[in-house]
Design an enzyme around this catalytic site. Structure first.
Site, short mmCIF file in Angstrom:
data_model
loop_
_atom_site.label_atom_id
_atom_site.label_comp_id
_atom_site.label_asym_id
_atom_site.label_seq_id
_atom_site.Cartn_x
_atom_site.Cartn_y
_atom_site.Cartn_z
N ASP A 26 -10.36 -9.16 7.93
CA ASP A 26 -11.78 -8.99 7.63
C ASP A 26 -12.49 -10.34 7.62
O ASP A 26 -13.61 -10.48 8.12
CB ASP A 26 -11.98 -8.30 6.28
CG ASP A 26 -12.06 -6.79 6.42
OD1 ASP A 26 -11.71 -6.28 7.51
OD2 ASP A 26 -12.46 -6.12 5.46
N ASP A 35 -4.98 -7.19 5.80
CA ASP A 35 -6.22 -6.49 5.49
C ASP A 35 -7.32 -7.51 5.18
O ASP A 35 -8.44 -7.46 5.71
CB ASP A 35 -5.95 -5.59 4.27
CG ASP A 35 -7.03 -4.55 4.04
OD1 ASP A 35 -8.00 -4.53 4.82
OD2 ASP A 35 -6.90 -3.78 3.07
N TYR A 40 0.82 -1.21 0.00
CA TYR A 40 0.00 0.00 0.00
C TYR A 40 0.86 1.27 0.00
O TYR A 40 0.36 2.36 -0.21
CB TYR A 40 -0.94 0.03 1.21
CG TYR A 40 -2.01 -1.05 1.18
CD1 TYR A 40 -2.35 -1.70 0.00
CD2 TYR A 40 -2.69 -1.41 2.34
CE1 TYR A 40 -3.32 -2.69 -0.02
CE2 TYR A 40 -3.67 -2.40 2.32
CZ TYR A 40 -3.97 -3.03 1.13
OH TYR A 40 -4.93 -4.01 1.10
N ASP A 51 -2.54 -17.97 1.41
CA ASP A 51 -3.75 -18.53 0.79
C ASP A 51 -4.25 -19.73 1.58
O ASP A 51 -5.45 -19.89 1.81
CB ASP A 51 -3.51 -18.87 -0.69
CG ASP A 51 -2.27 -19.71 -0.92
OD1 ASP A 51 -1.39 -19.75 -0.03
OD2 ASP A 51 -2.18 -20.35 -1.99
N LYS A 72 3.67 -15.28 1.38
CA LYS A 72 3.66 -16.11 0.17
C LYS A 72 5.09 -16.34 -0.26
O LYS A 72 5.52 -15.90 -1.34
CB LYS A 72 2.84 -15.41 -0.93
CG LYS A 72 1.35 -15.37 -0.66
CD LYS A 72 0.64 -16.67 -1.01
CE LYS A 72 0.60 -16.89 -2.51
NZ LYS A 72 0.06 -18.23 -2.83
#
Ligand code: NAD
Length: 367
Positions: free
Chosen positions: A253, A249, A142, A225, A192
């Site tokens: 959630d 993020d 970001y 993942d 990852k």
């Protein structure tokens, strides 16, 4: 001894409504637990824009840097949707996070037994769930450069860059290990590393920090993942999850929704320790300003009250009082008290924001 200081920024929409209930809990701590705070209050978001033309005045920013902890309600609302990006209410919150350098975002996902039916997962998978997601908040994709949209040949290309330094990874890893020691002593780090170099470095640095100072904490690694899959398959396998800004993020959630309502979810954003040893800290509910229910006494104040409980635990080392607040919330829910957002399909009569606050105070008194 001076009292610990708290800056309250109620903000917009339901922010001031839920904060009024937190005020009752703060007052209760002073009266019953000999824990009096020096509380100051100021404007943020649209409320600050209305008065100062900016979503966070410089004086408010300076105050936030001085106090022991900041407690924020919510910012934003339709009245401010058309403002220039630079003065939108959310910029006030972003400025706080950036200038206080709040690099660790803590989001607990805790399922109160009385609300286990609210989860989209089966009750036995979520009942008793208590996990903590620690998300890196100030770096990663970001913020990384280069970024932007430019033209290559005859088409546009969008670019963002995932970038982490060793020190950025090390400090968030330390936060996670420290936190785990206060919980079930287990950390799962997610990245990852199979496809991203920044993931390889992440795994290396987390492992180094662990070997050097935290070998008493159980550490595991997981590809993000797979982590997403495991969160919905068997979330109770985790204690603390530490991950980067982007994966955090998304994963936080997903984890939040395991527990049902947005009106129940607290959060903390922590930075480096100040001179007095306390971390820079901002506590806030995960929800926004809920314009659809503003001014109707329908807002659930529990997320904001639980955010204050996190402040008690992580800024003020008053874990006992934090647990008292959490148990009071558990008790009122078990007794059937429900704001509108917690009404099941069977219906019933919702109570108001202030009735929920009063019920929590009554439960604290009865404990
Ligand atoms: P929201 O979280 O405000 O509301 C989403 C839904 O959840 C609404 O139906 C709302 O009524 C309900 N809800 C939220 N909190 C509740 C509570 N405590 N009790 C009962 N119901 C609750 O998200 P949104 O509608 O996407 O955004 C509204 C505004 O809030 C926007 O301006 C957005 O930018 C802002 N926002 C601010 C923050 C923040 O301050 N941290 C976070 C998210 C959104």
């Amino acid at each position: 001894m001076t009292n610990p200081s708290l800056l309250i920024l109620p903000g917009d929409g339901i922010g001031p409504e839920v904060m009024a209930e937190v005020r009752k809990v703060i007052a209760w701590m002073g009266e019953k637990r000999d824990l009096t705070f020096d509380v100051s209050e100021d404007l943020v978001g649209g409320a600050a824009y209305d008065k100062h033309g900016v979503p966070l005045a410089d004086e408010t920013m300076a105050k936030a840097q001085e106090v022991d902890a900041v407690l924020l309600g919510a910012v934003g609302g339709p009245a401010y949707d058309d403002l220039d990006f630079s003065v939108k209410p959310e910029r006030g919150l972003l400025r706080l996070r950036k200038e206080m350098d709040l690099f660790a975002n803590l989001r607990p996902a805790q399922c109160f037994d009385a609300l286990a039916d609210f989860s989209s997962l089966k009750k036995d998978i979520v009942a008793g769930l208590d996990i903590m997601i620690v998300r890196e908040l100030t770096s990663g994709v970001y913020f990384g450069e280069p970024r932007g949209i430019h033209t290559e040949g005859n088409e546009r290309v969008g670019i963002n860059t995932q970038r982490y330094t060793e020190s950025e990874i090390a400090r968030i890893a330390k936060s996670a290990f420290e936190l785990a020691r206060k919980r079930d002593n287990r950390v799962c780090s997610m990245e990852k590393a199979n496809v991203m170099e920044s993931g390889i470095l992440w795994r290396d640095v987390v492992t180094e920090v662990h070997e050097k100072d935290y070998s008493d904490v159980e550490l595991s690694h997981m590809y993000a993942d797979n982590g997403a899959m495991q969160l919905v398959r068997n979330p109770k396998q985790f204690d603390v999850i530490v991950t980067d800004n982007l994966f955090g993020d998304i994963l936080s959630d997903a984890a939040a929704m395991l527990t049902g309502s947005l009106g129940m979810l607290p959060s903390a954003s922590l930075g480096a320790p100040m001179e007095n040893g306390r971390p820079k800290a901002l506590y806030e509910p995960v929800h926004g300003s809920a314009p659809d229910i503003t001014g109707q006494s329908k807002a659930n104040p529990i997320a904001c009250i639980l955010s204050f409980a996190m402040a008690l635990r992580y800024s003020f080392d008053r874990g006992e009082e934090a647990t008292m607040v959490e148990q009071a919330v558990e008790k009122v829910l078990a007794d059937g008290a429900r704001t509108g957002d917690l009404m099941g399909p069977d219906g019933g009569t919702p109570i108001s924001t202030s009735e929920m606050g009063d019920a929590i105070i009554a439960a604290l008194n009865a404990a």
